[in-house]
Design a protein around this motif. Structure first.
Motif, PDB file in Angstrom:
ATOM      1  N   GLN A  27      -4.630   6.881 -11.462  1.00 49.62           N
ATOM      2  CA  GLN A  27      -3.813   5.626 -11.387  1.00 49.62           C
ATOM      3  C   GLN A  27      -2.581   6.036 -10.509  1.00 49.62           C
ATOM      4  OE1 GLN A  27      -1.635   3.966 -14.919  1.00 49.62           O
ATOM      5  NE2 GLN A  27      -3.404   2.640 -14.779  1.00 49.62           N
ATOM      6  N   ILE A  28      -2.204   5.214  -9.783  1.00 44.12           N
ATOM      7  CA  ILE A  28      -0.909   5.419  -9.054  1.00 44.12           C
ATOM      8  C   ILE A  28       0.000   3.961  -9.696  1.00 44.12           C
ATOM      9  CG2 ILE A  28       0.678   5.323  -7.063  1.00 44.12           C
ATOM     10  CD1 ILE A  28      -1.914   6.568  -5.801  1.00 44.12           C
ATOM     11  N   ASN A  29       1.291   4.366  -9.931  1.00 42.54           N
ATOM     12  CA  ASN A  29       2.045   3.347 -10.485  1.00 42.54           C
ATOM     13  C   ASN A  29       3.435   3.240  -9.412  1.00 42.54           C
ATOM     14  OD1 ASN A  29       1.243   1.774 -12.635  1.00 42.54           O
ATOM     15  ND2 ASN A  29       1.164   3.751 -13.696  1.00 42.54           N
ATOM     16  N   MET A  30       3.998   2.160  -9.162  1.00 42.78           N
ATOM     17  CA  MET A  30       4.973   2.129  -8.308  1.00 42.78           C
ATOM     18  C   MET A  30       6.245   1.301  -8.933  1.00 42.78           C
ATOM     19  SD  MET A  30       6.495   2.481  -5.221  1.00 42.78           S
ATOM     20  CE  MET A  30       5.088   2.906  -3.776  1.00 42.78           C
ATOM     21  N   ALA A  57       9.037  -2.576 -11.666  1.00 40.74           N
ATOM     22  CA  ALA A  57       7.517  -2.353 -11.757  1.00 40.74           C
ATOM     23  C   ALA A  57       6.770  -3.174 -10.929  1.00 40.74           C
ATOM     24  CB  ALA A  57       7.064  -2.318 -13.127  1.00 40.74           C
ATOM     25  N   GLN A  58       5.810  -2.540 -10.207  1.00 46.16           N
ATOM     26  CA  GLN A  58       4.946  -3.396  -9.101  1.00 46.16           C
ATOM     27  C   GLN A  58       3.530  -3.120  -9.665  1.00 46.16           C
ATOM     28  OE1 GLN A  58       6.661  -4.611  -6.191  1.00 46.16           O
ATOM     29  NE2 GLN A  58       8.322  -4.049  -7.512  1.00 46.16           N
ATOM     30  N   ARG A  59       2.692  -3.687  -8.727  1.00 40.70           N
ATOM     31  CA  ARG A  59       1.353  -3.631  -9.222  1.00 40.70           C
ATOM     32  C   ARG A  59       0.652  -2.132  -9.268  1.00 40.70           C
ATOM     33  NH1 ARG A  59      -2.414  -7.744  -6.250  1.00 40.70           N
ATOM     34  NH2 ARG A  59      -3.776  -7.104  -7.782  1.00 40.70           N
ATOM     35  N   GLU A 106      -6.537  15.505   4.092  1.00 43.17           N
ATOM     36  CA  GLU A 106      -6.917  14.129   4.537  1.00 43.17           C
ATOM     37  C   GLU A 106      -5.506  13.110   4.005  1.00 43.17           C
ATOM     38  OE1 GLU A 106     -10.405  12.639   2.679  1.00 43.17           O
ATOM     39  OE2 GLU A 106      -9.690  13.340   0.818  1.00 43.17           O
ATOM     40  N   THR A 107      -5.752  11.900   4.757  1.00 43.59           N
ATOM     41  CA  THR A 107      -4.727  10.808   4.594  1.00 43.59           C
ATOM     42  C   THR A 107      -5.762   9.450   4.116  1.00 43.59           C
ATOM     43  OG1 THR A 107      -3.034  11.413   6.167  1.00 43.59           O
ATOM     44  CG2 THR A 107      -3.271   9.233   5.790  1.00 43.59           C
ATOM     45  N   LYS A 108      -5.271   8.833   2.835  1.00 40.49           N
ATOM     46  CA  LYS A 108      -6.018   7.885   2.429  1.00 40.49           C
ATOM     47  C   LYS A 108      -4.893   6.800   2.102  1.00 40.49           C
ATOM     48  CE  LYS A 108     -10.032   9.989   0.100  1.00 40.49           C
ATOM     49  NZ  LYS A 108     -10.613  10.233  -1.084  1.00 40.49           N
ATOM     50  N   ILE A 109      -5.309   5.776   2.142  1.00 43.29           N
ATOM     51  CA  ILE A 109      -4.396   4.311   2.018  1.00 43.29           C
ATOM     52  C   ILE A 109      -5.008   3.829   0.713  1.00 43.29           C
ATOM     53  CG2 ILE A 109      -3.887   2.117   2.794  1.00 43.29           C
ATOM     54  CD1 ILE A 109      -4.582   3.278   5.712  1.00 43.29           C
ATOM     55  N   PHE A 110      -3.946   3.496   0.026  1.00 45.52           N
ATOM     56  CA  PHE A 110      -4.308   3.001  -1.552  1.00 45.52           C
ATOM     57  C   PHE A 110      -3.544   1.560  -1.528  1.00 45.52           C
ATOM     58  CE2 PHE A 110      -4.228   7.685  -1.977  1.00 45.52           C
ATOM     59  CZ  PHE A 110      -5.497   7.591  -1.993  1.00 45.52           C
ATOM     60  N   CYS A 111      -4.230   0.417  -1.654  1.00 50.91           N
ATOM     61  CA  CYS A 111      -3.550  -0.834  -1.641  1.00 50.91           C
ATOM     62  C   CYS A 111      -3.863  -1.583  -3.071  1.00 50.91           C
ATOM     63  CB  CYS A 111      -4.114  -1.894  -0.404  1.00 50.91           C
ATOM     64  SG  CYS A 111      -3.966  -0.963   0.924  1.00 50.91           S
ATOM     65  N   VAL A 112      -3.004  -2.504  -3.331  1.00 53.04           N
ATOM     66  CA  VAL A 112      -2.823  -3.429  -4.576  1.00 53.04           C
ATOM     67  C   VAL A 112      -2.851  -4.831  -4.319  1.00 53.04           C
ATOM     68  CG1 VAL A 112      -1.944  -1.520  -5.925  1.00 53.04           C
ATOM     69  CG2 VAL A 112      -0.279  -3.113  -4.535  1.00 53.04           C
ATOM     70  N   CYS A 162       0.806  -1.315  -0.008  1.00 52.39           N
ATOM     71  CA  CYS A 162       0.113   0.028   0.039  1.00 52.39           C
ATOM     72  C   CYS A 162       0.893   1.374  -0.205  1.00 52.39           C
ATOM     73  CB  CYS A 162      -0.869   0.188   1.272  1.00 52.39           C
ATOM     74  SG  CYS A 162      -1.933  -1.258   1.550  1.00 52.39           S
ATOM     75  N   ILE A 163       0.169   2.323  -0.421  1.00 52.62           N
ATOM     76  CA  ILE A 163       0.573   3.636  -0.021  1.00 52.62           C
ATOM     77  C   ILE A 163      -0.160   4.322   0.562  1.00 52.62           C
ATOM     78  CG2 ILE A 163       1.360   5.885  -1.323  1.00 52.62           C
ATOM     79  CD1 ILE A 163       2.047   4.661  -3.967  1.00 52.62           C
ATOM     80  N   ILE A 164       0.246   4.994   1.735  1.00 51.02           N
ATOM     81  CA  ILE A 164      -0.308   5.765   2.708  1.00 51.02           C
ATOM     82  C   ILE A 164      -0.149   7.233   2.461  1.00 51.02           C
ATOM     83  CG2 ILE A 164      -0.753   6.290   5.018  1.00 51.02           C
ATOM     84  CD1 ILE A 164       0.343   3.625   5.628  1.00 51.02           C
TER      85      ILE A 164
END
Length: 125
Positions: A95-98, A104-106, A118-124, A80-82
């Motif tokens: 979209q978010i690429n890591m 390259a990741q998911r 605000e803070t949000k969590i984006f999980c793959v 995840c990215i927090i």
């Protein structure tokens, strides 16, 4: 770089940081860009990084924005990215690429908005 010596059966750890290259596809709406500072933590199966500033031009719309952050923290497998935005100058992405150390990741493929500090969590997962 600093020279190091090993002597008398001594053991030392030599660590290098992990580089996380984050590519954000900005939305193309009138209010999808922001001048606000952006901060991330990278989370994995064994922990998360400290909060790091994702320094890039998030004021653009309809373009990809990239930043690279680095950390010595062990996180295990990326999950995840927090993401924390600052101020009330909201923004949106599609979209978010890591990439981790050039691999390259998911991809996080769901459009989102962040606003009002605000803070949000984006999980793959």
């Amino acid at each position: 770089d600093k020279a190091e010596d090993l002597d008398n059966g001594e053991t030392k750890s030599f660590c290098v940081p992990v580089d996380y290259k984050i590519t954000v596809s900005m939305g193309d709406g009138d209010y999808d860009g922001t001048a606000a500072a952006q901060y991330v933590k990278i989370s994995g199966t064994e922990g998360e990084t400290e909060e790091l500033q994702c320094d890039a031009d998030f004021a653009v719309t309809g373009e990809d924005v990239e930043c690279t952050v680095s950390s010595y923290k062990t996180i295990g497998d990326y999950r995840c990215i927090i993401w924390r935005t600052t101020t009330a100058d909201g923004w949106g992405f599609t979209q978010i690429n890591m990439g981790i150390n050039g691999i390259a990741q998911r991809t996080y493929d769901t459009a989102e908005d962040l606003d009002n500090g605000e803070t949000k969590i984006f999980c793959v997962m």
